[in-house]
Scaffold this motif. Sequence first.
Motif, short mmCIF file in Angstrom:
data_model
loop_
_atom_site.label_atom_id
_atom_site.label_comp_id
_atom_site.label_asym_id
_atom_site.label_seq_id
_atom_site.Cartn_x
_atom_site.Cartn_y
_atom_site.Cartn_z
N ALA A 262 57.51 49.89 37.81
CA ALA A 262 56.95 48.62 37.58
C ALA A 262 57.91 47.63 36.72
N ALA A 263 59.00 48.12 36.15
CA ALA A 263 60.07 47.49 35.39
C ALA A 263 61.01 46.84 36.67
N LEU A 264 61.09 47.53 37.98
CA LEU A 264 61.79 47.00 39.03
C LEU A 264 61.10 46.31 39.91
N ALA A 265 59.75 45.97 39.49
CA ALA A 265 59.10 45.30 40.59
C ALA A 265 59.47 43.84 40.99
N LEU A 266 59.81 43.10 39.86
CA LEU A 266 60.45 41.95 40.37
C LEU A 266 61.69 41.87 41.06
N PRO A 267 62.89 42.71 40.63
CA PRO A 267 63.88 42.92 41.29
C PRO A 267 63.81 43.28 42.67
N LEU A 268 62.72 44.31 42.80
CA LEU A 268 62.50 44.72 44.37
C LEU A 268 61.78 43.40 45.22
N LEU A 269 60.98 42.85 44.66
CA LEU A 269 60.57 41.49 45.33
C LEU A 269 61.70 40.54 45.66
N LYS A 270 62.55 40.44 44.69
CA LYS A 270 63.50 39.42 44.90
C LYS A 270 64.66 39.74 45.97
N SER A 271 64.90 41.01 45.97
CA SER A 271 65.79 41.66 46.79
C SER A 271 65.34 41.82 48.21
N VAL A 272 64.04 41.96 48.28
CA VAL A 272 63.71 42.02 49.63
C VAL A 272 63.43 40.61 50.28
N ARG A 273 63.12 39.83 49.30
CA ARG A 273 63.10 38.21 49.81
C ARG A 273 64.25 37.85 50.43
N GLU A 274 65.53 38.42 49.72
CA GLU A 274 67.01 37.93 49.87
C GLU A 274 67.28 38.56 51.19
N ARG A 275 67.24 39.80 51.15
CA ARG A 275 67.94 40.64 52.40
C ARG A 275 66.88 40.79 53.61
N TYR A 276 65.72 40.93 53.40
CA TYR A 276 64.93 41.11 54.45
C TYR A 276 63.53 40.09 54.42
N PRO A 277 63.97 38.62 54.69
CA PRO A 277 63.00 37.50 54.64
C PRO A 277 61.80 37.76 55.59
N ASP A 278 62.01 38.46 56.68
CA ASP A 278 60.76 38.77 57.47
C ASP A 278 59.95 40.23 57.13
N ILE A 279 60.30 40.54 55.97
CA ILE A 279 59.28 41.75 55.40
C ILE A 279 58.39 41.00 54.59
N LEU A 280 57.09 41.37 54.73
CA LEU A 280 56.00 41.21 53.69
C LEU A 280 55.99 42.21 52.86
N LEU A 281 56.13 42.13 51.70
CA LEU A 281 56.15 43.29 50.52
C LEU A 281 54.89 43.25 49.85
N HIS A 282 54.02 44.11 49.96
CA HIS A 282 52.64 44.32 49.01
C HIS A 282 52.99 45.57 47.93
N VAL A 283 53.01 44.98 46.61
CA VAL A 283 53.08 45.78 45.44
C VAL A 283 51.99 46.00 44.68
N ASN A 284 51.69 47.45 44.56
CA ASN A 284 50.31 47.80 44.05
C ASN A 284 50.88 48.80 42.86
N GLU A 285 50.36 48.05 41.59
CA GLU A 285 50.53 48.97 40.51
C GLU A 285 49.23 49.57 40.03
N ASN A 286 49.29 50.90 40.25
CA ASN A 286 48.21 51.82 39.83
C ASN A 286 48.49 53.14 39.62
N PHE A 287 47.47 54.10 39.34
CA PHE A 287 47.59 55.52 38.70
C PHE A 287 48.17 56.28 39.94
N GLY A 288 49.01 57.43 39.64
CA GLY A 288 49.60 58.22 40.47
C GLY A 288 48.72 58.81 41.33
N GLY A 289 47.32 59.51 41.06
CA GLY A 289 46.24 59.93 41.77
C GLY A 289 45.83 58.85 42.78
#
Length: 305
Positions: free
Chosen positions: A104-131
Amino acid sequence: MDTRRLYSFIKIIDAGSITRAADILHIAQPALSQQLSALEAQFGQQLLIRSKRGVAPTEAGRALYRHAQLILRQVDLAHAAVGVSGRAPAGSVSVGLAPYSLGAALALPLLKSVRERYPDILLHVNENFGGVISEAIMTGRMDMAFIYGAGPLRGVQFEHLRTEDLFLIEAGAPVEGEVRLPDLKDVPLLLPSRIHTVRQVVDAAFHQASLEPNVVGEVESALTLVNAVDAGLGATVLPWSAARAILDVRSLSVRRITGPVIQVKLSMVTSDNQPLSEPALAVHDLFLELVRAFHDCPAEDKNEE
């Protein structure tokens, strides 16, 4: 096999009604019923139980529902792979992150890095419980997740990445150092519910010390939790990565719990029966880069398994 029938079958299960599914799919109800009958004839099994309240899957129907999701997911991935062959990775990638975790702490860095390196990837982030996340990966609705735990769990593969100590976080002037677990027996605690791994680990540590945690509230929202602690409504217990994220925006007391040290394991989880697509593999590798670059707490025990 006609994949359109599988898609229609999934919609019927999701809608809980052939009539509602027909409306969603914009096809006539008799035509949809005919598709269902063809599926039942093909598998030689009754797939749905019909009642006045709608439909529910039989055991065979539930099995087909799971496999249909995987099959359609693979078809989508095949179309995406063929469509972008020879080009930079492109397509949709779904990543699950456990609340209050390094992920969760790296969610924003991940979104930023994907936008910069792979602009054609649509990233969906889901913060939820392990199960919940593990089930989504097993059914093909999610590509990967970073959650607490080290397995084993049928249908998913765990890649243990790090172990983190837990810290007591409370209002007041910033204080560093350590606090012993027995000293927390009377501290009012705000913790996630028992479905969360952090809560399970904390409860287990107190139980082993023949103590009972003084839980005064259960909070699932990270923002609400931080605000409640800052307002002096109680203290909380979090891994270092989550504690560090809080310290970036709030001035709070953070002390490592000892006597005993309490730890949680963090793992990358992927499906055990289907490979990652090209864009998902690119995101997977990028996320591992961010995890390895994350600065550890100097006091943290780095004895990884």
